[in-house]
Design an enzyme around this catalytic site. Sequence first.
Site, PDB file in Angstrom:
ATOM      1  N   LYS A 182      26.315   3.358  19.154  1.00  0.00           N
ATOM      2  CA  LYS A 182      27.079   2.184  19.591  1.00  0.00           C
ATOM      3  C   LYS A 182      26.096   1.138  20.098  1.00  0.00           C
ATOM      4  CE  LYS A 182      28.866   0.811  23.486  1.00  0.00           C
ATOM      5  NZ  LYS A 182      28.604  -0.628  23.378  1.00  0.00           N
ATOM      6  N   GLY A 235      20.173   2.277  29.277  1.00  0.00           N
ATOM      7  CA  GLY A 235      20.914   1.182  29.898  1.00  0.00           C
ATOM      8  C   GLY A 235      20.759   1.245  31.400  1.00  0.00           C
ATOM      9  N   SER A 236      21.719   0.694  32.115  1.00  0.00           N
ATOM     10  CA  SER A 236      21.586   0.606  33.571  1.00  0.00           C
ATOM     11  C   SER A 236      21.865   1.961  34.234  1.00  0.00           C
ATOM     12  CB  SER A 236      22.570  -0.436  34.105  1.00  0.00           C
ATOM     13  OG  SER A 236      23.887  -0.029  33.812  1.00  0.00           O
ATOM     14  N   GLY A 240      24.648   4.840  33.464  1.00  0.00           N
ATOM     15  CA  GLY A 240      24.133   6.201  33.271  1.00  0.00           C
ATOM     16  C   GLY A 240      24.914   7.210  34.101  1.00  0.00           C
ATOM     17  N   CYS A 292      13.091  -2.933  31.277  1.00  0.00           N
ATOM     18  CA  CYS A 292      13.316  -1.902  32.293  1.00  0.00           C
ATOM     19  C   CYS A 292      12.066  -1.621  33.102  1.00  0.00           C
ATOM     20  CB  CYS A 292      13.775  -0.624  31.601  1.00  0.00           C
ATOM     21  SG  CYS A 292      12.703  -0.111  30.252  1.00  0.00           S
TER      22      CYS A 292
HETATM   23  P1  NAD Z   1      24.398  -1.440  30.507  1.00  0.00           P
HETATM   24  O1  NAD Z   1      24.368  -0.166  31.249  1.00  0.00           O
HETATM   25  O2  NAD Z   1      25.273  -2.518  31.007  1.00  0.00           O
HETATM   26  O3  NAD Z   1      24.850  -1.210  28.988  1.00  0.00           O
HETATM   27  C1  NAD Z   1      24.148  -0.334  28.147  1.00  0.00           C
HETATM   28  C2  NAD Z   1      25.090   0.188  27.073  1.00  0.00           C
HETATM   29  O4  NAD Z   1      26.083   0.981  27.712  1.00  0.00           O
HETATM   30  C3  NAD Z   1      25.833  -0.890  26.301  1.00  0.00           C
HETATM   31  O5  NAD Z   1      25.930  -0.505  24.949  1.00  0.00           O
HETATM   32  C4  NAD Z   1      27.205  -0.895  26.951  1.00  0.00           C
HETATM   33  O6  NAD Z   1      28.229  -1.341  26.096  1.00  0.00           O
HETATM   34  C5  NAD Z   1      27.376   0.575  27.278  1.00  0.00           C
HETATM   35  N1  NAD Z   1      28.335   0.863  28.334  1.00  0.00           N
HETATM   36  C6  NAD Z   1      28.712   0.067  29.371  1.00  0.00           C
HETATM   37  N2  NAD Z   1      29.648   0.699  30.122  1.00  0.00           N
HETATM   38  C7  NAD Z   1      29.871   1.908  29.556  1.00  0.00           C
HETATM   39  C8  NAD Z   1      30.707   2.999  29.866  1.00  0.00           C
HETATM   40  N3  NAD Z   1      31.533   2.982  30.900  1.00  0.00           N
HETATM   41  N4  NAD Z   1      30.649   4.092  29.079  1.00  0.00           N
HETATM   42  C9  NAD Z   1      29.807   4.147  28.014  1.00  0.00           C
HETATM   43  N5  NAD Z   1      29.011   3.126  27.654  1.00  0.00           N
HETATM   44  C10 NAD Z   1      29.013   2.016  28.425  1.00  0.00           C
HETATM   45  O7  NAD Z   1      22.899  -1.909  30.399  1.00  0.00           O
HETATM   46  P2  NAD Z   1      22.353  -3.246  29.691  1.00  0.00           P
HETATM   47  O8  NAD Z   1      22.690  -4.388  30.570  1.00  0.00           O
HETATM   48  O9  NAD Z   1      22.754  -3.273  28.274  1.00  0.00           O
HETATM   49  O10 NAD Z   1      20.777  -2.998  29.707  1.00  0.00           O
HETATM   50  C11 NAD Z   1      19.987  -3.290  30.779  1.00  0.00           C
HETATM   51  C12 NAD Z   1      19.679  -2.040  31.565  1.00  0.00           C
HETATM   52  O11 NAD Z   1      19.073  -1.089  30.712  1.00  0.00           O
HETATM   53  C13 NAD Z   1      18.688  -2.288  32.673  1.00  0.00           C
HETATM   54  O12 NAD Z   1      19.083  -1.576  33.826  1.00  0.00           O
HETATM   55  C14 NAD Z   1      17.402  -1.727  32.111  1.00  0.00           C
HETATM   56  O13 NAD Z   1      16.476  -1.335  33.092  1.00  0.00           O
HETATM   57  C15 NAD Z   1      17.904  -0.566  31.321  1.00  0.00           C
HETATM   58  N6  NAD Z   1      16.933  -0.183  30.290  1.00  0.00           N
HETATM   59  C16 NAD Z   1      16.256   0.996  30.422  1.00  0.00           C
HETATM   60  C17 NAD Z   1      15.286   1.358  29.486  1.00  0.00           C
HETATM   61  C18 NAD Z   1      14.518   2.652  29.593  1.00  0.00           C
HETATM   62  O14 NAD Z   1      13.920   3.054  28.598  1.00  0.00           O
HETATM   63  N7  NAD Z   1      14.499   3.311  30.739  1.00  0.00           N
HETATM   64  C19 NAD Z   1      15.032   0.502  28.421  1.00  0.00           C
HETATM   65  C20 NAD Z   1      15.741  -0.687  28.308  1.00  0.00           C
HETATM   66  C21 NAD Z   1      16.697  -1.010  29.245  1.00  0.00           C
END
Ligand code: NAD
Length: 488
Positions: A182, A235-236, A240, A292
């Site tokens: 996704k 993601g965030s 997570g 990140c």
């Molecule tokens: P986010 O958590 O808002 O979204 C990430 C993904 O999760 C998206 O596809 C979103 O649609 C999905 N999502 C949102 N709510 C969900 C739910 N309830 N259930 C399942 N999926 C859901 O993060 P973002 O704003 O897209 O990305 C930025 C974040 O990602 C920052 O915190 C950054 O530090 C982190 N990040 C981490 C790494 C790493 O390798 N550690 C790399 C890149 C980004």
Amino acid sequence: MSTITQNPKSKSFETRLFINGKFVEASDGGKFPLISPATGEKFVEVSEATEDDTNAAVAAAKAAFPAWSALAPRERGLYLKKLAALVRESHDELAELEALSMGRPVSAYFEAHMAADDLDHYSEAGYQSLGTSSVNNPGYVNMTMRQPYGVAAGIIPWNVPVLFLVYKSAAALITGNTVVIKSSEKAPLTSAKVATLVEKAGFPPGVFNIISGHGHISGNVLSHHMDVRVLSFTGSSQTGRLIQQAAAKSNLKNVYLELGGKSPAIIFPDCNIDKAVRQTKHSIQFNSGQACMANSRIYVHESIADTFLEKFQKAFVVESGDPLLPGTDHGPQVDEIQYNQVRKYIEDGKTVAKMSLGEQSLNHKNGYFVQPTIFVQTPEDAKIMKEEIFGPVVSINTFSTENEVVAKANDTEYGLYAAVYTKDISLAMRMAKKLEAGSVGVNCTSPTNFLDMPFGGYKASGIGREGWHYSLDNYLETKTVMVELDDE
Ligand code: NAD
């Protein structure tokens, strides 16, 4: 300063869901808009996967699993090899799509090459999935078998989408799993483009599904799905946690989490200051601070603090503007929400710390641009020192002793990346041991990382590791088989 010249409305994009080898609209016809972060204008609508669509993608992956997992790794690898070549060829188009949807300057786009290298690597890595054997127990020959889970899901963020799409699918596919990815609702166009390449590469229907949509709909279905046996998420930290909860509430699927960071870079007086300035500045400016592992906290030894700050201020000057122009090195924040969030942190910072750079307007009408911002003398417990800002905002603080700076650097819930600059190898290695981070750069900082090294976070920055020697394991179950031998 350049003006925004792009006219994305004149272009055509793939915006549909790729399920069971076919491009389809959402089952209820639903779409969500994409707004150009450089101009604030809507330019395209993308299919929003419904719960039914997400279930259909998982069902297709489940149906494709027996035949796909029965292929020899060499046969599965042929598809990955073809996809690698197609991704590499599509570099310029992918760069343009990312510039349009999330504002990354084309001058800073590297992902297609790295993603293609990753696919090439995994195309030949399938035979590495080996079990072990034991004749330690008299009368038995025992062994382990490594087997794919079945359906693997990947949920990816918007900041480096193609790379994460590939990280979460290549290792899963070569080990015999089938996949549902996704994409992020903020940057879905490159994932949809990769879906067209998956089709061209000829993957059997259902093996590799790619859907777009919001997290609370399709993401939520994937994380709760009883037929998804392993899920990798980037993601965030907030999302997570939701995914971990969903796994616990459903089928206890295996979950790998790559989450946020608040990474420190530590500058000792004996280092090459110019290099430290250049690299730490790049770390927080790259992708407009939306990385990140960006070193958003810099600790400089008090004896060189004035010199470092003066050089950093001079270096933190950007050419902002149209991300499609090759001379632009600083794009907008990804969207209005992210822009407002960064602005809020800057306002908050101003109440507790001294701003030594920032606040000038970047003058791009309606775009979500933030000027690079430096805070100094920031209290260690300030919000801007504790929370991930995800913008071009850095706090530069001072320290006097090694123990003091280790305590400050580790005083965070995050633990993704840390950097130390010094020519003293013993000091560097003491720091590398003491810093609570999944990666430590010595005389280098993020985004430096390598595909053959594990990547992941300590503490709330994640669970598990990705990387060439690690990701195969993430997608393989281990089965113990015990064989009792008859007496002679
Ligand atoms: P986010 O958590 O808002 O979204 C990430 C993904 O999760 C998206 O596809 C979103 O649609 C999905 N999502 C949102 N709510 C969900 C739910 N309830 N259930 C399942 N999926 C859901 O993060 P973002 O704003 O897209 O990305 C930025 C974040 O990602 C920052 O915190 C950054 O530090 C982190 N990040 C981490 C790494 C790493 O390798 N550690 C790399 C890149 C980004």
